[in-house]
Design a protein around this motif. Structure first.
Motif, PDB file in Angstrom:
ATOM      1  N   GLY A 155      -5.133   6.698  -1.840  1.00  0.00           N
ATOM      2  CA  GLY A 155      -4.048   7.619  -1.500  1.00  0.00           C
ATOM      3  C   GLY A 155      -3.357   8.138  -2.759  1.00  0.00           C
ATOM      4  O   GLY A 155      -2.900   9.291  -2.809  1.00  0.00           O
ATOM      5  N   THR A 156      -3.314   7.307  -3.795  1.00  0.00           N
ATOM      6  CA  THR A 156      -2.680   7.720  -5.050  1.00  0.00           C
ATOM      7  C   THR A 156      -3.504   8.820  -5.738  1.00  0.00           C
ATOM      8  O   THR A 156      -2.946   9.706  -6.394  1.00  0.00           O
ATOM      9  CB  THR A 156      -2.491   6.502  -5.968  1.00  0.00           C
ATOM     10  OG1 THR A 156      -1.759   5.514  -5.235  1.00  0.00           O
ATOM     11  CG2 THR A 156      -1.718   6.856  -7.224  1.00  0.00           C
ATOM     12  N   ASP A 157      -4.832   8.793  -5.569  1.00  0.00           N
ATOM     13  CA  ASP A 157      -5.661   9.873  -6.128  1.00  0.00           C
ATOM     14  C   ASP A 157      -5.311  11.213  -5.463  1.00  0.00           C
ATOM     15  O   ASP A 157      -5.410  12.273  -6.092  1.00  0.00           O
ATOM     16  CB  ASP A 157      -7.150   9.571  -5.927  1.00  0.00           C
ATOM     17  CG  ASP A 157      -7.602   8.348  -6.723  1.00  0.00           C
ATOM     18  OD1 ASP A 157      -7.124   8.163  -7.851  1.00  0.00           O
ATOM     19  OD2 ASP A 157      -8.440   7.578  -6.198  1.00  0.00           O
ATOM     20  N   VAL A 205       3.682   0.590  12.465  1.00  0.00           N
ATOM     21  CA  VAL A 205       4.191   1.914  12.852  1.00  0.00           C
ATOM     22  C   VAL A 205       3.325   3.005  12.233  1.00  0.00           C
ATOM     23  O   VAL A 205       3.080   2.999  11.016  1.00  0.00           O
ATOM     24  CB  VAL A 205       5.652   2.113  12.367  1.00  0.00           C
ATOM     25  CG1 VAL A 205       6.203   3.443  12.897  1.00  0.00           C
ATOM     26  CG2 VAL A 205       6.535   0.953  12.783  1.00  0.00           C
ATOM     27  N   ASP A 206       2.842   3.921  13.051  1.00  0.00           N
ATOM     28  CA  ASP A 206       2.106   5.079  12.551  1.00  0.00           C
ATOM     29  C   ASP A 206       2.168   6.156  13.631  1.00  0.00           C
ATOM     30  O   ASP A 206       2.853   5.980  14.647  1.00  0.00           O
ATOM     31  CB  ASP A 206       0.648   4.706  12.217  1.00  0.00           C
ATOM     32  CG  ASP A 206       0.024   5.624  11.162  1.00  0.00           C
ATOM     33  OD1 ASP A 206      -0.141   5.211  10.008  1.00  0.00           O
ATOM     34  OD2 ASP A 206      -0.286   6.794  11.511  1.00  0.00           O
ATOM     35  N   GLY A 207       1.480   7.281  13.387  1.00  0.00           N
ATOM     36  CA  GLY A 207       1.490   8.347  14.378  1.00  0.00           C
ATOM     37  C   GLY A 207       0.079   8.836  14.641  1.00  0.00           C
ATOM     38  O   GLY A 207      -0.129   9.987  15.004  1.00  0.00           O
ATOM     39  N   ASN A 246      -5.911   6.429  16.351  1.00  0.00           N
ATOM     40  CA  ASN A 246      -6.992   5.618  15.798  1.00  0.00           C
ATOM     41  C   ASN A 246      -6.425   4.516  14.880  1.00  0.00           C
ATOM     42  O   ASN A 246      -6.802   3.346  14.965  1.00  0.00           O
ATOM     43  CB  ASN A 246      -7.932   6.564  15.025  1.00  0.00           C
ATOM     44  CG  ASN A 246      -9.048   5.830  14.335  1.00  0.00           C
ATOM     45  OD1 ASN A 246      -9.650   4.922  14.912  1.00  0.00           O
ATOM     46  ND2 ASN A 246      -9.332   6.209  13.094  1.00  0.00           N
ATOM     47  N   ARG A 247      -5.486   4.884  14.036  1.00  0.00           N
ATOM     48  CA  ARG A 247      -4.919   3.915  13.093  1.00  0.00           C
ATOM     49  C   ARG A 247      -4.077   2.861  13.820  1.00  0.00           C
ATOM     50  O   ARG A 247      -4.050   1.699  13.421  1.00  0.00           O
ATOM     51  CB  ARG A 247      -4.127   4.641  12.003  1.00  0.00           C
ATOM     52  CG  ARG A 247      -5.081   5.420  11.113  1.00  0.00           C
ATOM     53  CD  ARG A 247      -4.443   6.238  10.033  1.00  0.00           C
ATOM     54  NE  ARG A 247      -5.508   6.851   9.232  1.00  0.00           N
ATOM     55  CZ  ARG A 247      -5.408   7.157   7.952  1.00  0.00           C
ATOM     56  NH1 ARG A 247      -4.288   6.930   7.304  1.00  0.00           N
ATOM     57  NH2 ARG A 247      -6.421   7.690   7.310  1.00  0.00           N
ATOM     58  N   LEU A 248      -3.413   3.272  14.899  1.00  0.00           N
ATOM     59  CA  LEU A 248      -2.627   2.298  15.673  1.00  0.00           C
ATOM     60  C   LEU A 248      -3.559   1.284  16.337  1.00  0.00           C
ATOM     61  O   LEU A 248      -3.244   0.098  16.428  1.00  0.00           O
ATOM     62  CB  LEU A 248      -1.774   3.027  16.719  1.00  0.00           C
ATOM     63  CG  LEU A 248      -0.600   3.822  16.122  1.00  0.00           C
ATOM     64  CD1 LEU A 248       0.066   4.682  17.187  1.00  0.00           C
ATOM     65  CD2 LEU A 248       0.426   2.888  15.483  1.00  0.00           C
ATOM     66  N   ALA A 251       4.945   1.603   3.463  1.00  0.00           N
ATOM     67  CA  ALA A 251       3.609   1.855   2.907  1.00  0.00           C
ATOM     68  C   ALA A 251       3.217   3.324   3.018  1.00  0.00           C
ATOM     69  O   ALA A 251       2.094   3.653   3.367  1.00  0.00           O
ATOM     70  CB  ALA A 251       2.573   0.969   3.606  1.00  0.00           C
ATOM     71  N   LEU A 252       4.159   4.201   2.696  1.00  0.00           N
ATOM     72  CA  LEU A 252       3.836   5.636   2.697  1.00  0.00           C
ATOM     73  C   LEU A 252       4.424   6.362   1.482  1.00  0.00           C
ATOM     74  O   LEU A 252       3.730   7.119   0.816  1.00  0.00           O
ATOM     75  CB  LEU A 252       4.328   6.299   4.000  1.00  0.00           C
ATOM     76  CG  LEU A 252       4.006   7.782   4.141  1.00  0.00           C
ATOM     77  CD1 LEU A 252       2.498   8.026   4.158  1.00  0.00           C
ATOM     78  CD2 LEU A 252       4.640   8.369   5.397  1.00  0.00           C
ATOM     79  N   GLY A 253       5.697   6.119   1.204  1.00  0.00           N
ATOM     80  CA  GLY A 253       6.298   6.772   0.040  1.00  0.00           C
ATOM     81  C   GLY A 253       7.080   8.017   0.383  1.00  0.00           C
ATOM     82  O   GLY A 253       7.006   9.016  -0.335  1.00  0.00           O
ATOM     83  N   THR A 292       9.844  -3.708  -5.104  1.00  0.00           N
ATOM     84  CA  THR A 292       8.684  -2.815  -5.191  1.00  0.00           C
ATOM     85  C   THR A 292       7.531  -3.591  -5.809  1.00  0.00           C
ATOM     86  O   THR A 292       7.749  -4.578  -6.522  1.00  0.00           O
ATOM     87  CB  THR A 292       8.983  -1.575  -6.061  1.00  0.00           C
ATOM     88  OG1 THR A 292       9.220  -1.995  -7.410  1.00  0.00           O
ATOM     89  CG2 THR A 292      10.200  -0.812  -5.556  1.00  0.00           C
ATOM     90  N   THR A 293       6.336  -3.136  -5.523  1.00  0.00           N
ATOM     91  CA  THR A 293       5.153  -3.838  -6.028  1.00  0.00           C
ATOM     92  C   THR A 293       4.104  -2.841  -6.476  1.00  0.00           C
ATOM     93  O   THR A 293       3.737  -1.941  -5.714  1.00  0.00           O
ATOM     94  CB  THR A 293       4.520  -4.703  -4.906  1.00  0.00           C
ATOM     95  OG1 THR A 293       5.514  -5.568  -4.380  1.00  0.00           O
ATOM     96  CG2 THR A 293       3.346  -5.527  -5.435  1.00  0.00           C
ATOM     97  N   LEU A 294       3.646  -2.984  -7.697  1.00  0.00           N
ATOM     98  CA  LEU A 294       2.441  -2.274  -8.126  1.00  0.00           C
ATOM     99  C   LEU A 294       1.284  -3.250  -7.948  1.00  0.00           C
ATOM    100  O   LEU A 294       1.397  -4.433  -8.298  1.00  0.00           O
ATOM    101  CB  LEU A 294       2.563  -1.838  -9.597  1.00  0.00           C
ATOM    102  CG  LEU A 294       1.302  -1.256 -10.245  1.00  0.00           C
ATOM    103  CD1 LEU A 294       0.768  -0.036  -9.508  1.00  0.00           C
ATOM    104  CD2 LEU A 294       1.595  -0.880 -11.705  1.00  0.00           C
ATOM    105  N   CYS A 295       0.227  -2.748  -7.382  1.00  0.00           N
ATOM    106  CA  CYS A 295      -0.985  -3.526  -7.091  1.00  0.00           C
ATOM    107  C   CYS A 295      -1.246  -4.620  -8.126  1.00  0.00           C
ATOM    108  O   CYS A 295      -1.442  -4.345  -9.302  1.00  0.00           O
ATOM    109  CB  CYS A 295      -2.154  -2.544  -7.105  1.00  0.00           C
ATOM    110  SG  CYS A 295      -3.754  -3.327  -7.014  1.00  0.00           S
ATOM    111  N   PRO A 296      -1.263  -5.889  -7.731  1.00  0.00           N
ATOM    112  CA  PRO A 296      -1.590  -6.937  -8.706  1.00  0.00           C
ATOM    113  C   PRO A 296      -3.070  -6.877  -9.111  1.00  0.00           C
ATOM    114  O   PRO A 296      -3.941  -6.667  -8.266  1.00  0.00           O
ATOM    115  CB  PRO A 296      -1.286  -8.236  -7.949  1.00  0.00           C
ATOM    116  CG  PRO A 296      -0.418  -7.832  -6.791  1.00  0.00           C
ATOM    117  CD  PRO A 296      -0.860  -6.447  -6.431  1.00  0.00           C
TER     118      PRO A 296
END
Ligand code: NAD
Ligand code: ZN
Ligand code: ZN
Length: 351
Positions: free
Chosen positions: A38-40, A201-203, A206-208, A245-247, A293-297
């Motif tokens: 998602g960051t890409d 939580v999503d909208g 499929n993801r739910l 988890a969206l930003g 906050t967490t940056l990927c370990p």
């Protein structure tokens, strides 16, 4: 070699670039599998700035092709997983346990551990130069496939990291805002850590659905449900931990409004622009809330642990790998991943 080069906003291309070679302390791997984060997409859309000419991508699985002087304990041909974040293991930040904020000099540097596809060439290519190789090459056990481990480099490490930073305790209630790949892994992580009520939580239908498979006890659809009051009801006054988890302002704020006093908001999203904290949800700063906050370990020990999670059968991330593309077609893969069409969750790229 072929590589995915960032040129400008909405302009990435597959190009021929020089193949890297390993200097002291470095290694080169032949990439056998990678994916798009998602960051890409934030990079492609110009929301997270990187230099034109950079090879992007930060989720590598591969085979050791070259080892520079000083890298010991590995042989050419070893299969390895390398985290998205490549700490040096030597600086003040690393030795204080803050590997993701690894300094490029002596001290700390915000986001400094994220090098691939950010400050140095990345993984969406045929070959990848791995810096600080001794701290970052994690051998893959023979019984695990590339597909079983590719999401550990970033997605799973980040999602689990959000649950870990939230300090989830056995019996906690946890709400996770957004059930994209990162949020789904946070959901799985919350369950692994002992939460007894996990709300996804999503909208996206499929993801739910997948959210339930990854560990959610209840799913809420932000298009139809009044999420904040539902969470308040389900948790009798607010969740112990809310994971963002969206930003976006909206999900950050909703996460805060779902939290009980003295609860923890664990934020994973990459934000752009300004983020505001409403004083009422924040009890005017007096609610004993914790915001983390967490940056990927990253680093090889983190990767080893995550591979053990998969090897033990606790979690299987392969259902998230919905589509496969050759490296040549990565621009199409970005389009599909960005559009969220065709039930896409993660696209696998095979160089
Ligand atoms: N902290 C880190 O180290 C790290 C690492 C990787 C990615 N990220 C970031 O994590 C975020 C998520 O990544 P991803 O790949 O899972 O993203 P994604 O774009 O695939 O998924 C986002 C999801 O959010 C849902 N959504 C949209 N609006 C919503 C709303 N109002 N409420 C609830 N859900 C909503 C969408 O339906 C979608 O399922 C991105 O910002 C990414 O940059 C952070
Ligand atoms: Zn990422
Ligand atoms: Zn360091």
């Amino acid at each position: 070699m072929k590589a995915t080069v960032f040129h400008n906003k909405d302009d990435i291309r597959i190009e021929d670039v020089p193949q890297p070679h390993a200097g002291a302390g470095e290694a080169v791997i032949r990439v056998t599998l990678t994916t798009i984060c998602g960051t890409d997409l934030h990079i492609l859309r110009g929301e997270y700035p990187v230099k034109p000419g950079l090879v992007i991508g930060h989720e590598p699985v591969g085979v050791i092709e070259e080892l520079g002087p000083g890298v010991t304990g590995y042989t050419l041909g070893d299969r390895v997983l390398v985290g998205a974040i490549t700490p040096c293991g030597q600086c003040r930040a690393c030795l204080s346990g803050h590997l993701s904020q690894c300094g490029h000099g002596a001290g700390y540097e915000a986001i400094g551990g994220w090098r691939f596809g950010n400050t140095i060439n990345g993984a969406q290519a045929e070959y990848l130069l791995v810096p600080n190789a001794q701290a970052n090459l994690a051998k893959i056990p023979d019984e695990l496939t590339d597909e079983q481990v590719v999401l550990l480099a970033d997605i799973a490490s980040t999602g689990f990291g959000g649950a870990e930073s939230g300090n989830i305790r056995i019996g906690d209630s946890v709400v996770v805002f957004a059930q994209g790949p990162i949020g789904l892994c946070a959901t799985a992580g919350a369950k692994l850590m002992g939460a007894t009520l996990v709300i996804g939580v999503d909208g996206d239908d499929n993801r739910l659905e997948i959210s339930k498979r990854m560990g959610a006890d209840v799913v809420l659809d932000y298009r139809k449900d009044d999420v904040i009051s539902e969470v308040q009801k389900l948790t009798s006054g607010g969740a112990d931990v809310a994971i963002e988890a969206l930003g976006t302002q909206e999900t950050f704020e909703s996460a805060l409004r779902c939290l009980r006093p003295a609860g923890t908001l664990s934020s994973l999203g990459v934000y752009s622009g300004k983020l505001q904290i409403p004083y009422d949800a924040f009890a005017a700063g007096l609610g004993d809330h914790r915001l983390v906050t967490t940056l990927c370990p990253g680093g090889k020990e983190r990767m080893r642990r995550l591979m053990e999670v998969v090897r033990s059968g606790r979690v299987d991330f392969t259902p998230l790998l919905t589509h496969t593309f050759p490296l040549d077609k990565i621009v199409e893969a970005y389009q599909l991943f960005g559009s969220r069409a065709d039930g896409v969750l993660k696209v696998v790229i095979k160089p």
